[in-house]
Design a protein around this motif. Structure first.
Motif, PDB file in Angstrom:
ATOM      1  N   LEU A 151       0.826  -1.216   0.000  1.00  0.00           N
ATOM      2  CA  LEU A 151       0.000   0.000   0.000  1.00  0.00           C
ATOM      3  C   LEU A 151       0.862   1.269   0.000  1.00  0.00           C
ATOM      4  O   LEU A 151       0.339   2.380  -0.077  1.00  0.00           O
ATOM      5  CB  LEU A 151      -0.925   0.018   1.227  1.00  0.00           C
ATOM      6  CG  LEU A 151      -2.008  -1.060   1.285  1.00  0.00           C
ATOM      7  CD1 LEU A 151      -2.812  -0.961   2.572  1.00  0.00           C
ATOM      8  CD2 LEU A 151      -2.938  -0.968   0.077  1.00  0.00           C
ATOM      9  N   GLY A 152       2.180   1.060   0.148  1.00  0.00           N
ATOM     10  CA  GLY A 152       3.088   2.203   0.119  1.00  0.00           C
ATOM     11  C   GLY A 152       3.036   3.046   1.381  1.00  0.00           C
ATOM     12  O   GLY A 152       3.268   4.260   1.341  1.00  0.00           O
ATOM     13  N   VAL A 153       2.711   2.413   2.507  1.00  0.00           N
ATOM     14  CA  VAL A 153       2.686   3.150   3.777  1.00  0.00           C
ATOM     15  C   VAL A 153       3.612   2.455   4.775  1.00  0.00           C
ATOM     16  O   VAL A 153       3.956   1.281   4.602  1.00  0.00           O
ATOM     17  CB  VAL A 153       1.263   3.237   4.385  1.00  0.00           C
ATOM     18  CG1 VAL A 153       0.318   3.967   3.468  1.00  0.00           C
ATOM     19  CG2 VAL A 153       0.731   1.848   4.735  1.00  0.00           C
ATOM     20  N   ASP A 154       4.018   3.196   5.782  1.00  0.00           N
ATOM     21  CA  ASP A 154       4.814   2.600   6.843  1.00  0.00           C
ATOM     22  C   ASP A 154       3.895   1.704   7.681  1.00  0.00           C
ATOM     23  O   ASP A 154       2.694   1.978   7.789  1.00  0.00           O
ATOM     24  CB  ASP A 154       5.425   3.710   7.709  1.00  0.00           C
ATOM     25  CG  ASP A 154       6.420   3.149   8.709  1.00  0.00           C
ATOM     26  OD1 ASP A 154       7.552   2.840   8.271  1.00  0.00           O
ATOM     27  OD2 ASP A 154       6.055   2.995   9.887  1.00  0.00           O
ATOM     28  N   ILE A 155       4.465   0.664   8.288  1.00  0.00           N
ATOM     29  CA  ILE A 155       3.655  -0.262   9.098  1.00  0.00           C
ATOM     30  C   ILE A 155       2.915   0.483  10.222  1.00  0.00           C
ATOM     31  O   ILE A 155       1.806   0.115  10.593  1.00  0.00           O
ATOM     32  CB  ILE A 155       4.532  -1.417   9.658  1.00  0.00           C
ATOM     33  CG1 ILE A 155       3.706  -2.474  10.395  1.00  0.00           C
ATOM     34  CG2 ILE A 155       5.635  -0.912  10.572  1.00  0.00           C
ATOM     35  CD1 ILE A 155       2.872  -3.341   9.530  1.00  0.00           C
ATOM     36  N   THR A 156       3.527   1.575  10.700  1.00  0.00           N
ATOM     37  CA  THR A 156       2.878   2.333  11.792  1.00  0.00           C
ATOM     38  C   THR A 156       1.623   3.077  11.297  1.00  0.00           C
ATOM     39  O   THR A 156       0.781   3.476  12.094  1.00  0.00           O
ATOM     40  CB  THR A 156       3.850   3.365  12.398  1.00  0.00           C
ATOM     41  OG1 THR A 156       4.320   4.201  11.335  1.00  0.00           O
ATOM     42  CG2 THR A 156       5.016   2.696  13.089  1.00  0.00           C
ATOM     43  N   GLU A 157       1.539   3.260   9.975  1.00  0.00           N
ATOM     44  CA  GLU A 157       0.366   3.968   9.421  1.00  0.00           C
ATOM     45  C   GLU A 157      -0.759   3.003   9.053  1.00  0.00           C
ATOM     46  O   GLU A 157      -1.876   3.432   8.735  1.00  0.00           O
ATOM     47  CB  GLU A 157       0.775   4.756   8.171  1.00  0.00           C
ATOM     48  CG  GLU A 157       1.792   5.859   8.436  1.00  0.00           C
ATOM     49  CD  GLU A 157       2.373   6.374   7.132  1.00  0.00           C
ATOM     50  OE1 GLU A 157       1.598   6.637   6.192  1.00  0.00           O
ATOM     51  OE2 GLU A 157       3.609   6.486   7.037  1.00  0.00           O
ATOM     52  N   LEU A 158      -0.455   1.711   9.032  1.00  0.00           N
ATOM     53  CA  LEU A 158      -1.453   0.731   8.572  1.00  0.00           C
ATOM     54  C   LEU A 158      -2.681   0.700   9.498  1.00  0.00           C
ATOM     55  O   LEU A 158      -3.824   0.629   9.023  1.00  0.00           O
ATOM     56  CB  LEU A 158      -0.825  -0.670   8.501  1.00  0.00           C
ATOM     57  CG  LEU A 158      -1.713  -1.728   7.852  1.00  0.00           C
ATOM     58  CD1 LEU A 158      -1.839  -1.494   6.354  1.00  0.00           C
ATOM     59  CD2 LEU A 158      -1.168  -3.130   8.115  1.00  0.00           C
ATOM     60  N   GLY A 159      -2.441   0.764  10.805  1.00  0.00           N
ATOM     61  CA  GLY A 159      -3.539   0.697  11.777  1.00  0.00           C
ATOM     62  C   GLY A 159      -4.535   1.837  11.603  1.00  0.00           C
ATOM     63  O   GLY A 159      -5.742   1.599  11.407  1.00  0.00           O
ATOM     64  N   PRO A 160      -4.046   3.095  11.661  1.00  0.00           N
ATOM     65  CA  PRO A 160      -4.967   4.220  11.463  1.00  0.00           C
ATOM     66  C   PRO A 160      -5.682   4.169  10.107  1.00  0.00           C
ATOM     67  O   PRO A 160      -6.861   4.511   9.991  1.00  0.00           O
ATOM     68  CB  PRO A 160      -4.047   5.443  11.538  1.00  0.00           C
ATOM     69  CG  PRO A 160      -2.854   4.992  12.311  1.00  0.00           C
ATOM     70  CD  PRO A 160      -2.692   3.542  12.026  1.00  0.00           C
ATOM     71  N   LEU A 161      -4.947   3.698   9.079  1.00  0.00           N
ATOM     72  CA  LEU A 161      -5.541   3.578   7.733  1.00  0.00           C
ATOM     73  C   LEU A 161      -6.715   2.585   7.788  1.00  0.00           C
ATOM     74  O   LEU A 161      -7.805   2.857   7.267  1.00  0.00           O
ATOM     75  CB  LEU A 161      -4.454   3.084   6.774  1.00  0.00           C
ATOM     76  CG  LEU A 161      -4.678   3.259   5.274  1.00  0.00           C
ATOM     77  CD1 LEU A 161      -4.714   4.741   4.912  1.00  0.00           C
ATOM     78  CD2 LEU A 161      -3.562   2.562   4.494  1.00  0.00           C
ATOM     79  N   ALA A 162      -6.473   1.460   8.423  1.00  0.00           N
ATOM     80  CA  ALA A 162      -7.507   0.414   8.522  1.00  0.00           C
ATOM     81  C   ALA A 162      -8.712   0.912   9.321  1.00  0.00           C
ATOM     82  O   ALA A 162      -9.853   0.547   9.023  1.00  0.00           O
ATOM     83  CB  ALA A 162      -6.923  -0.838   9.173  1.00  0.00           C
ATOM     84  N   MET A 163      -8.465   1.731  10.322  1.00  0.00           N
ATOM     85  CA  MET A 163      -9.564   2.233  11.154  1.00  0.00           C
ATOM     86  C   MET A 163     -10.514   3.120  10.345  1.00  0.00           C
ATOM     87  O   MET A 163     -11.687   3.266  10.679  1.00  0.00           O
ATOM     88  CB  MET A 163      -9.013   3.030  12.344  1.00  0.00           C
ATOM     89  CG  MET A 163      -8.298   2.184  13.385  1.00  0.00           C
ATOM     90  SD  MET A 163      -9.339   0.935  14.132  1.00  0.00           S
ATOM     91  CE  MET A 163     -10.136   1.903  15.404  1.00  0.00           C
ATOM     92  N   ARG A 164      -9.994   3.696   9.267  1.00  0.00           N
ATOM     93  CA  ARG A 164     -10.836   4.565   8.425  1.00  0.00           C
ATOM     94  C   ARG A 164     -11.559   3.768   7.338  1.00  0.00           C
ATOM     95  O   ARG A 164     -12.355   4.315   6.592  1.00  0.00           O
ATOM     96  CB  ARG A 164      -9.969   5.658   7.773  1.00  0.00           C
ATOM     97  CG  ARG A 164      -9.350   6.637   8.764  1.00  0.00           C
ATOM     98  CD  ARG A 164      -8.877   7.912   8.061  1.00  0.00           C
ATOM     99  NE  ARG A 164      -7.810   7.664   7.109  1.00  0.00           N
ATOM    100  CZ  ARG A 164      -6.505   7.634   7.417  1.00  0.00           C
ATOM    101  NH1 ARG A 164      -6.121   7.841   8.666  1.00  0.00           N
ATOM    102  NH2 ARG A 164      -5.601   7.395   6.491  1.00  0.00           N
ATOM    103  N   GLY A 165     -11.228   2.473   7.225  1.00  0.00           N
ATOM    104  CA  GLY A 165     -11.800   1.681   6.137  1.00  0.00           C
ATOM    105  C   GLY A 165     -12.838   0.682   6.605  1.00  0.00           C
ATOM    106  O   GLY A 165     -13.019   0.441   7.794  1.00  0.00           O
ATOM    107  N   MET A 166     -13.526   0.106   5.618  1.00  0.00           N
ATOM    108  CA  MET A 166     -14.497  -0.961   5.871  1.00  0.00           C
ATOM    109  C   MET A 166     -14.014  -2.182   5.086  1.00  0.00           C
ATOM    110  O   MET A 166     -13.998  -2.166   3.862  1.00  0.00           O
ATOM    111  CB  MET A 166     -15.886  -0.563   5.372  1.00  0.00           C
ATOM    112  CG  MET A 166     -16.530   0.554   6.181  1.00  0.00           C
ATOM    113  SD  MET A 166     -17.039  -0.039   7.817  1.00  0.00           S
ATOM    114  CE  MET A 166     -18.385  -1.099   7.354  1.00  0.00           C
ATOM    115  N   GLY A 167     -13.601  -3.213   5.785  1.00  0.00           N
ATOM    116  CA  GLY A 167     -13.011  -4.362   5.097  1.00  0.00           C
ATOM    117  C   GLY A 167     -14.019  -5.348   4.549  1.00  0.00           C
ATOM    118  O   GLY A 167     -13.678  -6.195   3.738  1.00  0.00           O
ATOM    119  N   SER A 168     -15.279  -5.223   4.957  1.00  0.00           N
ATOM    120  CA  SER A 168     -16.245  -6.261   4.612  1.00  0.00           C
ATOM    121  C   SER A 168     -16.506  -6.370   3.111  1.00  0.00           C
ATOM    122  O   SER A 168     -16.931  -7.418   2.632  1.00  0.00           O
ATOM    123  CB  SER A 168     -17.562  -6.012   5.355  1.00  0.00           C
ATOM    124  OG  SER A 168     -17.973  -4.688   5.125  1.00  0.00           O
TER     125      SER A 168
END
Lengths: 414, 149
Positions: free
Chosen positions: A292-309
């Motif tokens: 995704l081209g992001v640092d691992i530390t940014e993955l969590g906040p990114l995921a919190m803004r998304g809907m994985g379903s």
């Protein structure tokens, strides 16, 4: 005076015919324990099996059940229990799980179960055996709830190396680097923690080492305690989450494998370790962040803004998981949704492969570096229908547990 | 003299009966004795190694549990040389006990598939059945002997 060997009762079906009994014996011997098979009379076997009530067909499983009943009823003495059956046998899987629950609920004996193939080696079993013997041998040490003096804990993990310095029950210094060369990484984190604490090595009164590199690091640094991560992480988790009494569940999704530990009063009761594939570990999330081209530390906040379903993803295997990842992006799904789906997929794998094997009791504490990925914690909480506890310093869990337990080795004259 | 595969393969009573009538019993005692007496392997208690589970692939596929394949590496070669078989179902533990029900299912199927003379009996529940049980085995073994004569 030499310490008495820890006697581990084996309840099993198939290891001798799979050619892995020697591996089990060797793993036990490596931690100064011995495997034994509880002797029962034919009459007791029939009675115990009948009383237990599960009507399996395999005679070796009947024997395992009868032996479990004898252990719980105190007819046979043991320090710990090892349950082993063939991988891919449904009948054995049912018995394995039921016996683990039965022993855990009805006796104080630490128990671990494992499904083997002919490829199982003593190395694979070593950490499990070490944890079993530690619980049996060091209950007094594991009962320690306060850190005293000045101690250092080093966690030489497969992905990262961490160090913590504690003084009088407080964390006063930390260090964290990705693991490259094991000793060099350990020295780096040690120096960083010392600098942050404003101390020198001569000020450290005891050292504890854990993680995959614990033997090498422990020997180099003259550690007082060299301990596998199952008991150490349990201790660190309940210490940081301030729930040292009563039941709890510790989940550590690591870089190479995962641990799910059912804890009572800070001491592991049952635990599972492993995972079928890196698709169920922090490694898959690292890959996702990279893609995704992001640092691992940014993955969590990114995921919190998304809907994985909406994003189909199954990381049962890391190769298929990566294909899902690439396909999802090619179909135009947003980075946020893909990040959320990746977190959900890892949580789901851990849930399906490991959490079925331990008793989930609140509070559920997530620890290790992956506990800082908020999207993963949310996904796990959704699956378990509970609020997950992520204590401060959760990424330093092994180091904290080591520093806490090693304070039991400070000599009084110091 | 006929090579008779016995099931349960661990039954010393059955093995003894077969031998008393002049036939050769084939069972696990023989297979395991060979292994235990083989020098150079250090894999107690049965001297079986992970290689045995791989040899078992001849009789059971890779998705079959390793314990089944390991057991089949013992019984499979014996079954291939068997000329007749006696199968006792629902046997008492003390009569002869085999650990893995899945191996047992596969083994009994493979015995039947082999199209050799087979005597299949249920383990007796009382003395009357016990007498009939012994008589049936005796007749089967005697008839086999006559066929060979």
């Amino acid at each position: 005076m030499t310490e008495q060997k820890v006697r581990i009762a084996q309840l099993s079906c198939g290891p001798e015919y799979s050619g892995v009994q020697k591996e089990i014996n060797d793993a036990a011997a490596a931690v100064d324990a011995e495997i034994f098979f509880p002797d029962l009379t034919l009459r007791d076997i029939k009675r115990n099996f009948h009383d237990y009530g599960i009507d399996v067909r395999s005679a070796d499983l009947k024997l395992a059940i009868a032996r479990a009943v004898a252990l719980v009823e105190g007819d046979v003495e043991a320090d710990a229990v090892f349950i082993a059956t063939c991988f891919r046998c449904a009948e054995a899987a049912i018995v394995r799980n039921e016996l683990r629950h039965y022993i855990h609920e009805n006796s104080p004996l630490p128990v671990v179960s494992y499904s083997f193939t002919e490829r199982t080696t003593s190395g694979t079993l070593l950490t499990r055996m070490e944890a079993l013997t530690t619980i049996a041998r060091r209950r007094a040490l594991l009962a320690r709830e306060r850190q005293t003096g000045i101690t250092m804990g080093i966690d030489s993990g497969s992905a990262t190396t961490k160090a913590v310095i504690m003084q009088d029950n407080e964390i006063i210094g930390t260090g964290w680097v990705p693991t490259t060369e094991v000793l060099q990484s350990a020295q780096e984190v040690r120096d960083h923690a010392l600098q942050e604490a404003g101390l020198l090595m001569k000020d450290i009164e005891a050292i504890g080492a854990t993680g995959y590199g614990r033997f090498l690091v422990g020997e180099e640094f003259g550690a007082d305690l060299i301990q596998e991560e199952l008991t150490v992480n349990s201790k660190g988790a309940v210490f940081l989450a301030d729930c040292q009494k009563g039941p709890s569940t510790v989940i550590d999704i690591g870089g190479m494998d995962n641990k799910a530990i059912s804890v009572q009063d800070g001491i592991p009761g049952t635990f599972t370790m492993g995972g079928i594939c890196a698709g169920a570990s922090g490694r898959f999330l690292e890959m996702t962040a990279k893609r995704l081209g992001v640092d691992i530390t940014e993955l969590g906040p990114l995921a919190m803004r998304g809907m994985g379903s909406d994003v189909p993803m199954n990381s049962y295997c890391i190769v298929f998981g990566t294909q899902s990842l690439v396909n999802a992006l090619a179909q135009g799904h947003s980075k946020e949704n893909v990040a959320a789906a990746a977190c959900h997929s890892v949580a789901e794998q851990v849930y399906e492969q490991q959490l079925q094997e331990v008793d989930i009791k609140d509070p559920v504490i997530m620890v290790g570096g992956t506990s800082l990925i908020a999207g993963l914690v949310r996904a796990m909480g959704d699956l378990l229908q509970t609020d997950i506890v992520v204590p401060r310093y959760s990424q330093y869990i092994g180091s904290v547990g080591s520093a806490l337990l090693s304070s039991g080795f400070i000599r009084k004259e110091q | 003299m006929t090579k008779i595969f016995i099931y349960p393969t661990t039954s010393l009573i059955l093995s003894d009966m077969v031998a008393r009538f002049g036939h050769t019993p084939i069972g696990s005692a023989l297979a395991i004795r060979e292994r235990i007496q083989t020098a150079g392997i250090d894999s107690p208690p049965l001297q079986m190694t992970p290689e045995d589970a791989k040899k078992g692939l001849r009789w059971a596929a890779v998705e079959v549990p390793s314990g089944v394949r390991g057991r089949m590496s013992l019984y499979g070669p014996q079954l291939e040389e068997a000329e007749a078989a006696i199968i006792i179902t629902d046997a008492e533990f003390a009569f002869g006990c085999m650990g893995c029900a899945r191996t047992n299912e596969l083994l009994v199927y493979l015995i039947k598939k082999k199209k050799i003379p087979i005597l299949e009996l249920r383990y007796p529940a009382d003395e009357v059945e016990g007498n009939e049980f012994v008589a049936a085995i005796r007749d089967f073994l005697r008839d086999l002997g006559e066929e060979h004569d």
